[in-house]
Design a protein around this motif. Structure first.
Motif, PDB file in Angstrom:
ATOM      1  N   PRO A 210      53.343  59.131   0.902  1.00  0.00           N
ATOM      2  CA  PRO A 210      53.456  58.386   2.153  1.00  0.00           C
ATOM      3  C   PRO A 210      54.903  58.161   2.600  1.00  0.00           C
ATOM      4  O   PRO A 210      55.197  58.187   3.790  1.00  0.00           O
ATOM      5  CB  PRO A 210      52.757  57.055   1.824  1.00  0.00           C
ATOM      6  CG  PRO A 210      51.831  57.378   0.703  1.00  0.00           C
ATOM      7  CD  PRO A 210      52.517  58.431  -0.101  1.00  0.00           C
ATOM      8  N   LYS A 211      55.799  57.956   1.619  1.00  0.00           N
ATOM      9  CA  LYS A 211      57.197  57.711   1.957  1.00  0.00           C
ATOM     10  C   LYS A 211      58.067  58.953   1.766  1.00  0.00           C
ATOM     11  O   LYS A 211      59.273  58.902   1.998  1.00  0.00           O
ATOM     12  CB  LYS A 211      57.742  56.564   1.092  1.00  0.00           C
ATOM     13  CG  LYS A 211      57.057  55.226   1.338  1.00  0.00           C
ATOM     14  CD  LYS A 211      57.675  54.124   0.502  1.00  0.00           C
ATOM     15  CE  LYS A 211      57.001  52.783   0.759  1.00  0.00           C
ATOM     16  NZ  LYS A 211      57.600  51.690  -0.067  1.00  0.00           N
ATOM     17  N   THR A 212      57.467  60.047   1.323  1.00  0.00           N
ATOM     18  CA  THR A 212      58.225  61.281   1.080  1.00  0.00           C
ATOM     19  C   THR A 212      57.468  62.472   1.661  1.00  0.00           C
ATOM     20  O   THR A 212      56.947  63.316   0.922  1.00  0.00           O
ATOM     21  CB  THR A 212      58.469  61.495  -0.429  1.00  0.00           C
ATOM     22  OG1 THR A 212      57.190  61.466  -1.107  1.00  0.00           O
ATOM     23  CG2 THR A 212      59.364  60.433  -0.991  1.00  0.00           C
ATOM     24  N   PRO A 213      57.387  62.562   2.996  1.00  0.00           N
ATOM     25  CA  PRO A 213      56.646  63.682   3.601  1.00  0.00           C
ATOM     26  C   PRO A 213      57.268  65.040   3.286  1.00  0.00           C
ATOM     27  O   PRO A 213      56.565  66.051   3.237  1.00  0.00           O
ATOM     28  CB  PRO A 213      56.709  63.365   5.099  1.00  0.00           C
ATOM     29  CG  PRO A 213      57.905  62.477   5.260  1.00  0.00           C
ATOM     30  CD  PRO A 213      57.975  61.672   3.999  1.00  0.00           C
ATOM     31  N   ARG A 214      58.578  65.086   3.072  1.00  0.00           N
ATOM     32  CA  ARG A 214      59.260  66.332   2.703  1.00  0.00           C
ATOM     33  C   ARG A 214      59.530  66.301   1.199  1.00  0.00           C
ATOM     34  O   ARG A 214      60.053  65.311   0.679  1.00  0.00           O
ATOM     35  CB  ARG A 214      60.559  66.505   3.484  1.00  0.00           C
ATOM     36  CG  ARG A 214      60.352  66.577   4.993  1.00  0.00           C
ATOM     37  CD  ARG A 214      61.666  66.735   5.726  1.00  0.00           C
ATOM     38  NE  ARG A 214      62.332  67.978   5.379  1.00  0.00           N
ATOM     39  CZ  ARG A 214      62.089  69.146   5.977  1.00  0.00           C
ATOM     40  NH1 ARG A 214      61.204  69.221   6.936  1.00  0.00           N
ATOM     41  NH2 ARG A 214      62.736  70.232   5.626  1.00  0.00           N
ATOM     42  N   SER A 215      59.197  67.377   0.514  1.00  0.00           N
ATOM     43  CA  SER A 215      59.302  67.381  -0.938  1.00  0.00           C
ATOM     44  C   SER A 215      59.504  68.799  -1.448  1.00  0.00           C
ATOM     45  O   SER A 215      59.547  69.770  -0.669  1.00  0.00           O
ATOM     46  CB  SER A 215      58.037  66.782  -1.561  1.00  0.00           C
ATOM     47  OG  SER A 215      56.936  67.655  -1.352  1.00  0.00           O
ATOM     48  N   LEU A 216      59.562  68.927  -2.764  1.00  0.00           N
ATOM     49  CA  LEU A 216      59.660  70.241  -3.394  1.00  0.00           C
ATOM     50  C   LEU A 216      58.460  71.114  -3.048  1.00  0.00           C
ATOM     51  O   LEU A 216      58.568  72.347  -3.025  1.00  0.00           O
ATOM     52  CB  LEU A 216      59.789  70.069  -4.912  1.00  0.00           C
ATOM     53  CG  LEU A 216      59.913  71.342  -5.747  1.00  0.00           C
ATOM     54  CD1 LEU A 216      61.193  72.107  -5.404  1.00  0.00           C
ATOM     55  CD2 LEU A 216      59.879  71.011  -7.242  1.00  0.00           C
ATOM     56  N   ASP A 217      57.317  70.489  -2.791  1.00  0.00           N
ATOM     57  CA  ASP A 217      56.122  71.249  -2.401  1.00  0.00           C
ATOM     58  C   ASP A 217      56.420  72.201  -1.249  1.00  0.00           C
ATOM     59  O   ASP A 217      55.868  73.304  -1.175  1.00  0.00           O
ATOM     60  CB  ASP A 217      54.991  70.299  -1.985  1.00  0.00           C
ATOM     61  CG  ASP A 217      54.435  69.511  -3.152  1.00  0.00           C
ATOM     62  OD1 ASP A 217      54.609  69.944  -4.307  1.00  0.00           O
ATOM     63  OD2 ASP A 217      53.832  68.447  -2.919  1.00  0.00           O
ATOM     64  N   ASP A 218      57.299  71.792  -0.335  1.00  0.00           N
ATOM     65  CA  ASP A 218      57.622  72.598   0.837  1.00  0.00           C
ATOM     66  C   ASP A 218      58.497  73.799   0.500  1.00  0.00           C
ATOM     67  O   ASP A 218      58.645  74.704   1.323  1.00  0.00           O
ATOM     68  CB  ASP A 218      58.350  71.748   1.893  1.00  0.00           C
ATOM     69  CG  ASP A 218      57.559  70.516   2.302  1.00  0.00           C
ATOM     70  OD1 ASP A 218      56.341  70.655   2.513  1.00  0.00           O
ATOM     71  OD2 ASP A 218      58.153  69.423   2.392  1.00  0.00           O
ATOM     72  N   ARG A 219      59.076  73.814  -0.705  1.00  0.00           N
ATOM     73  CA  ARG A 219      60.063  74.844  -1.037  1.00  0.00           C
ATOM     74  C   ARG A 219      59.642  75.728  -2.202  1.00  0.00           C
ATOM     75  O   ARG A 219      60.449  76.515  -2.703  1.00  0.00           O
ATOM     76  CB  ARG A 219      61.414  74.173  -1.321  1.00  0.00           C
ATOM     77  CG  ARG A 219      61.893  73.283  -0.186  1.00  0.00           C
ATOM     78  CD  ARG A 219      63.301  72.797  -0.379  1.00  0.00           C
ATOM     79  NE  ARG A 219      64.242  73.899  -0.440  1.00  0.00           N
ATOM     80  CZ  ARG A 219      65.569  73.741  -0.589  1.00  0.00           C
ATOM     81  NH1 ARG A 219      66.077  72.518  -0.691  1.00  0.00           N
ATOM     82  NH2 ARG A 219      66.365  74.781  -0.651  1.00  0.00           N
ATOM     83  N   LEU A 220      58.398  75.594  -2.636  1.00  0.00           N
ATOM     84  CA  LEU A 220      57.950  76.388  -3.779  1.00  0.00           C
ATOM     85  C   LEU A 220      57.978  77.882  -3.489  1.00  0.00           C
ATOM     86  O   LEU A 220      58.153  78.698  -4.406  1.00  0.00           O
ATOM     87  CB  LEU A 220      56.551  75.952  -4.204  1.00  0.00           C
ATOM     88  CG  LEU A 220      56.454  74.525  -4.770  1.00  0.00           C
ATOM     89  CD1 LEU A 220      54.996  74.173  -5.058  1.00  0.00           C
ATOM     90  CD2 LEU A 220      57.301  74.376  -6.029  1.00  0.00           C
ATOM     91  N   GLY A 221      57.814  78.259  -2.224  1.00  0.00           N
ATOM     92  CA  GLY A 221      57.868  79.681  -1.875  1.00  0.00           C
ATOM     93  C   GLY A 221      59.207  80.319  -2.205  1.00  0.00           C
ATOM     94  O   GLY A 221      59.273  81.529  -2.489  1.00  0.00           O
ATOM     95  N   GLU A 222      60.275  79.529  -2.182  1.00  0.00           N
ATOM     96  CA  GLU A 222      61.598  80.043  -2.527  1.00  0.00           C
ATOM     97  C   GLU A 222      61.710  80.395  -4.009  1.00  0.00           C
ATOM     98  O   GLU A 222      62.627  81.103  -4.419  1.00  0.00           O
ATOM     99  CB  GLU A 222      62.680  79.001  -2.209  1.00  0.00           C
ATOM    100  CG  GLU A 222      62.735  78.528  -0.779  1.00  0.00           C
ATOM    101  CD  GLU A 222      63.695  77.357  -0.635  1.00  0.00           C
ATOM    102  OE1 GLU A 222      64.667  77.296  -1.406  1.00  0.00           O
ATOM    103  OE2 GLU A 222      63.453  76.503   0.235  1.00  0.00           O
ATOM    104  N   LEU A 223      60.786  79.856  -4.805  1.00  0.00           N
ATOM    105  CA  LEU A 223      60.891  79.963  -6.260  1.00  0.00           C
ATOM    106  C   LEU A 223      59.827  80.883  -6.861  1.00  0.00           C
ATOM    107  O   LEU A 223      59.641  80.898  -8.078  1.00  0.00           O
ATOM    108  CB  LEU A 223      60.781  78.569  -6.880  1.00  0.00           C
ATOM    109  CG  LEU A 223      61.804  77.549  -6.386  1.00  0.00           C
ATOM    110  CD1 LEU A 223      61.465  76.147  -6.893  1.00  0.00           C
ATOM    111  CD2 LEU A 223      63.213  77.948  -6.835  1.00  0.00           C
ATOM    112  N   ALA A 224      59.142  81.678  -6.026  1.00  0.00           N
ATOM    113  CA  ALA A 224      58.108  82.574  -6.541  1.00  0.00           C
ATOM    114  C   ALA A 224      58.717  83.769  -7.264  1.00  0.00           C
ATOM    115  O   ALA A 224      58.161  84.259  -8.252  1.00  0.00           O
ATOM    116  CB  ALA A 224      57.203  83.038  -5.406  1.00  0.00           C
TER     117      ALA A 224
END
Length: 229
Positions: A28-42
């Protein structure tokens, strides 16, 4: 956007140097997270890597991600069993009276509508233990290495404030002025018992110079993480 530094990669896992301010999971307080950047780490895998443990949003340093489901299960078991040795560095708003020690204080979660939730030391809490060592002192602050023997939520932050001094910048358990100075500096991961993965992350460049110099000059044990008994 700056690329996330990769400290280690193999067929099963990767370890990144997570910057402070990046939440591992959205909330709720962190809408932007590592979840959004996992594609960079495939890195060529069709499956996106998944975090094998958690770091607080404002904690920087070593974060392990599993590259496939079997690795996620194996790493989860290792973290749950306390088999992954961890070293954290923190700047405290105070100087411990002793050069080293061990904090054994159970932790429980409490919450209220006014203040939200937090962890507290209490007899009804879950067992928690943290070893620590003083590395340097400067201007009323101290650089301390922490070696958690258990993995409770906010463990180092609460134990430091309870038994030593609050972590500088801690918005919940300290004064909250400025960025929080807690860093996951090293991990030893026995994914294969005969060839454990050892990873370390230098202190971020925005930490005080005296702390970065002290950490860089610290070579021997017990600075490096060792498995808990």
């Amino acid at each position: 956007m700056t690329a996330l530094p990769v400290l280690h990669i193999d067929a099963h896992m990767l370890v990144i140097d997570k910057p402070a301010g990046l939440a591992v999971h959205a909330g709720p307080k962190t809408p932007r997270s590592l979840d959004d950047r996992l594609g960079e780490l495939a890195f060529g895998f069709r499956r996106l890597p998944q975090p094998a443990h958690r770091l607080d949003r404002d904690t920087s340093g070593c974060l392990v991600l599993a590259r496939h489901p079997k690795a996620a299960k194996r790493l989860g078991q290792l973290f749950a069993a306390g088999a992954v040795a961890k070293t954290y560095l923190a700047v405290l708003d105070g100087i411990p009276a002793e050069p080293e020690g061990r904090i054994a204080a159970p932790l429980a979660k409490v919450s209220s509508a006014e203040a939200g939730w937090r962890m507290v030391v209490g007899e009804g809490g879950k067992p928690a233990a943290t070893r620590w060592r003083l590395l340097a002192a400067h201007g009323g602050q101290a650089l301390v290495a922490f070696f958690p023997e258990t993995g409770r939520t906010h463990q180092i932050r609460v134990h430091a404030a309870h038994a030593l001094a609050p972590i500088a910048g801690d918005p919940v358990y300290g004064g909250g002025k400025g960025p929080m100075r807690l860093h996951s500096a090293g991990l030893v991961i026995p994914y294969r018992e005969d060839a454990p993965v050892s990873v370390s992350a230098a202190l971020p460049a925005d930490w005080p110079l005296w702390a970065r110099e002290a950490a860089a000059n610290e070579k021997g044990p017990p600075f490096r993480a060792t498995p808990s008994a």
